[in-house]
Design an enzyme around this catalytic site. Structure first.
Site, mmCIF file in Angstrom:
data_model
loop_
_atom_site.group_PDB
_atom_site.id
_atom_site.type_symbol
_atom_site.label_atom_id
_atom_site.label_comp_id
_atom_site.label_asym_id
_atom_site.label_seq_id
_atom_site.Cartn_x
_atom_site.Cartn_y
_atom_site.Cartn_z
ATOM 1 N N ASP A 72 0.816 -1.223 0.000
ATOM 2 C CA ASP A 72 0.000 0.000 0.000
ATOM 3 C C ASP A 72 0.848 1.271 0.000
ATOM 4 O OD1 ASP A 72 -2.661 -0.853 -0.159
ATOM 5 O OD2 ASP A 72 -2.827 -1.178 2.013
ATOM 6 N N ARG A 97 0.627 -1.781 7.606
ATOM 7 C CA ARG A 97 1.164 -0.559 6.998
ATOM 8 C C ARG A 97 2.125 0.188 7.924
ATOM 9 N NH1 ARG A 97 -2.820 3.113 3.553
ATOM 10 N NH2 ARG A 97 -0.762 3.628 2.717
ATOM 11 N N ARG A 143 -9.851 5.484 10.866
ATOM 12 C CA ARG A 143 -8.392 5.368 10.920
ATOM 13 C C ARG A 143 -7.777 6.358 11.910
ATOM 14 N NH1 ARG A 143 -6.430 2.622 6.325
ATOM 15 N NH2 ARG A 143 -7.887 0.945 5.888
ATOM 16 N N HIS A 172 -11.359 6.900 4.849
ATOM 17 C CA HIS A 172 -10.456 8.056 4.958
ATOM 18 C C HIS A 172 -11.230 9.295 4.502
ATOM 19 C CE1 HIS A 172 -6.365 5.751 4.503
ATOM 20 N NE2 HIS A 172 -6.512 6.152 5.754
ATOM 21 N N CYS A 266 -5.248 9.425 -3.234
ATOM 22 C CA CYS A 266 -4.470 8.515 -2.378
ATOM 23 C C CYS A 266 -3.034 8.381 -2.876
ATOM 24 C CB CYS A 266 -5.099 7.124 -2.351
ATOM 25 S SG CYS A 266 -6.780 7.075 -1.744
HETATM 26 N N1 ARG Z 1 -5.350 -0.082 1.131
HETATM 27 C C1 ARG Z 1 -5.092 1.194 1.683
HETATM 28 C C2 ARG Z 1 -5.654 1.289 3.085
HETATM 29 O O1 ARG Z 1 -6.710 0.755 3.321
HETATM 30 C C3 ARG Z 1 -5.662 2.273 0.813
HETATM 31 C C4 ARG Z 1 -5.290 3.650 1.250
HETATM 32 C C5 ARG Z 1 -5.885 4.705 0.387
HETATM 33 N N2 ARG Z 1 -5.372 5.971 0.668
HETATM 34 C C6 ARG Z 1 -6.089 7.091 0.888
HETATM 35 N N3 ARG Z 1 -5.460 8.214 0.984
HETATM 36 N N4 ARG Z 1 -7.381 7.050 1.038
HETATM 37 O O2 ARG Z 1 -5.073 1.857 3.981
#
Ligand code: ARG
Length: 286
Positions: A72, A97, A143, A172, A266
């Protein structure tokens, strides 16, 4: 043809990460379906088209080296938030991550950013922190930790407005809201709690409102330079609205990155320059 200096346009500096190790090997949002294979070549081609487009529009694109085992990492927006040249580096919620935070912080240290602070709270960078002319809009609910919103306000010296996301597909802030210029935004009200919706209505009475259909194709995961708005080409309603409001929408296809729940924004982290004259960073001591 791109005009020389279109109205509202400001030349930007972006950080991007080539999707060399991109894949969907775990699932931390509803878009990540482990049974759907990723076409790495296509992902790279789509990402290269986006990078080339930014350059063609007159922007500078910096690159960070992708690290193996971090599929990612292509989503550079999550690496940090940069306001007035000050870097608040990310701390990720998910273990998968976690190593990306220090990797991005290291890039900033190695590339002449004197103030790099690694967040003490879960903070997924510009995924959840979006900067307007006056405010930093900060998402929580899935998040980033709302306690980090206060820390960000203290660090940047800009008012931070907390917004609560309620739909797991829009985990997000940058999947539900995009900043178009210093005082205009577009967003999908149904992604937010009732209180946050009221706050957005109050602060941005003239905002463009996205339909659920446009939000679902990640039309709000857009990047604006104040004139050109790069967004998912499938977001046809937003495209029309943007044009009617004097912006120049540019549709792109990010279908492969979308398999990880990511899109245009993203993949793009804005490196906002230090203050020059005018606005002091902090109030002068009495
Ligand atoms: N797979 C990543 C996650 O879930 C995607 C992140 C996407 N980034 C964003 N800026 N929305 O964390």
């Amino acid at each position: 043809m791109v005009e020389e200096h279109p109205r509202g346009f400001r030349k930007r500096r972006y950080l991007m990460c080539p999707p060399v190790h991109f894949d969907v090997t775990y699932s931390i949002n509803p878009w990540m379906d482990l049974s759907k294979p990723v076409d790495q070549e296509l992902a790279l081609a789509q990402w290269e088209d986006l990078r080339d487009l930014y350059v063609e529009l007159g922007h500078t694109v910096e690159l960070i080296d992708p690290l193996p085992g971090l599929p990612d990492m292509v989503f550079a927006a999550n690496g940090a938030t940069v306001v007035d040249g000050r870097v608040l580096a990310a701390r990720f919620r998910n273990e998968e991550r976690a190593a990306e935070g220090p990797a991005y912080a290291e890039w900033f240290r190695a590339n002449g950013f004197p103030e790099v602070h690694e967040s003490g709270h879960v903070n997924e960078g510009e995924g959840d922190y979006l900067v307007t002319g006056r405010w930093v809009l900060a998402g929580c609910g899935f998040r980033s930790d709302p306690a980090g919103h206060r820390a960000a306000q203290e660090f940047f010296g800009r008012p931070v407005v907390s917004l609560t996301l309620t739909d797991p597909r829009y985990y997000h802030l940058d999947t539900a809201l995009a900043v178009l210029d210093d005082d205009r935004i577009m967003y999908n009200p149904s992604a937010f709690s009732p209180g946050s919706r009221a706050v957005l209505r109050e602060l941005f009475p003239d905002a463009l409102l996205a339909s659920d259909a446009d939000a679902a194709v990640f039309g709000l995961n857009a990047v604006s330079d104040g004139h050109h708005v790069v967004l998912a080409q499938a977001a046809t309603g937003l495209t029309e609205q943007l044009r009617a409001h004097g912006f120049q929408p540019i549709g792109v296809d990010m279908s492969e990155l979308m398999k990880a729940g990511g899109g245009v924004k993203c993949c793009t982290l804005e490196l906002r320059p230090p203050l020059t004259a005018g606005r002091p960073m902090f109030a002068a001591p009495a």
